[in-house]
Design an enzyme around this catalytic site. Structure first.
Site, short mmCIF file in Angstrom:
data_model
loop_
_atom_site.label_atom_id
_atom_site.label_comp_id
_atom_site.label_asym_id
_atom_site.label_seq_id
_atom_site.Cartn_x
_atom_site.Cartn_y
_atom_site.Cartn_z
N CYS A 63 -0.59 3.81 -7.24
CA CYS A 63 -1.44 3.09 -6.28
C CYS A 63 -1.59 1.66 -6.78
O CYS A 63 -1.94 1.46 -7.95
CB CYS A 63 -2.81 3.76 -6.18
SG CYS A 63 -4.02 2.84 -5.20
N CYS B 264 0.87 -1.18 0.00
CA CYS B 264 0.00 0.00 0.00
C CYS B 264 0.90 1.22 0.00
O CYS B 264 1.49 1.57 1.03
CB CYS B 264 -0.95 0.01 1.19
SG CYS B 264 -2.12 1.41 1.14
#
Length: 259
Positions: free
Chosen positions: A194, A76
């Protein structure tokens, strides 16, 4: 052929990284690999949601270490880049200590660190980004990258806070955002900063269109994992970063001169 295991620590609502990373790494010739995940609860990409998620890290490290991985990716990017400057260095070090205490030989990587590793490999000094984040979080990512020594010339924030929705962002929207960027003097484009925002199918198209090396959090993560496994990258169709025999500096210069 030795079997390699990759451990992934992912937000609970993430699905893309567990799709794109295996697709990338299973294109690598001569690599027998499997993927094993542990999840941290998170559905909203906000400072509060990320903070609540990060406190679950130690549990996930213990769980994934039980699978005997060769390398673990803390998957992440914004969870670390939204923190203090240099947060990925600190977190990777803490996880390495935790693994050593538990006698795990696994190597640790993070999506945040992998992106910086990829930019360094491509000799990138100026970069442009497409992010799915809300504007304040996107600004934190930009500031983090710049603190690491890379200038962010331009960026777009798609302002999607629901992490389930991030995984459903259409490629046409990602490419439209990329076409709005000022790429003057840019050395590379990060098409998806991302691991949850899909972009793998767009990488080759974007390189051809923009005449630049194009990477994503997923391709950077794959690159870092291959390095951790001491396997030279030879992945077709996933961009210059992962091409076989790539001289990264020459690739960057060649793309720039073609603009």
């Amino acid at each position: 052929m030795a079997h390699r295991r990759v451990g992934l620590i992912v937000p609970s609502s993430n699905v893309t990284v567990e799709t794109e990373l295996p697709e990338i790494l299973r294109r690598q010739a001569g690599l027998d690999i499997s993927f094993h995940s542990s999840r941290m609860r998170m559905t909203t990409v906000s400072p509060a949601g990320l903070a609540a998620m990060n406190v679950q890290r130690e549990r996930c490290v213990i769980e994934i270490a039980d699978a005997g991985p060769d390398v673990i990716l803390y998957a992440c990017l914004v969870a670390l880049m939204a923190g203090e400057r240099g947060e990925h260095h600190r977190v990777e070090s803490l996880i390495a200590e935790q693994l050593a205490t538990g006698d795990s030989p696994a190597r640790i990587r993070s999506s945040a660190g992998a992106l910086m590793e990829a930019l360094a490999a491509l000799s990138v000094r100026r970069v442009a980004l497409v992010t799915p984040y809300m504007a304040p979080l996107a600004r934190k990512v930009v500031d983090y990258i710049e603190h690491e020594g890379v200038t962010v010339a331009d960026y777009r924030a798609l302002e999607v806070e629901d992490n389930h929705a991030v995984g459903c962002i259409e490629g046409s929207r990602v490419m439209a955002a990329a076409r709005e960027l000022d790429l003057t003097g840019v050395d590379a484009l990060v098409l998806s900063a991302c691991v949850q925002m899909p972009s793998l199918s767009l990488i080759a198209q974007a390189e051809a269109e923009f005449g630049l090396p194009v990477i994503s959090a997923a391709t950077a993560g794959a690159f870092s994992i291959l390095r951790a496994l001491d396997v030279p990258a030879a992945v077709p169709g996933a961009g210059s970063l992962l091409e076989s025999g790539t001289d990264f500096y020459d690739v960057a210069v060649r793309h720039k001169t073609s603009i």
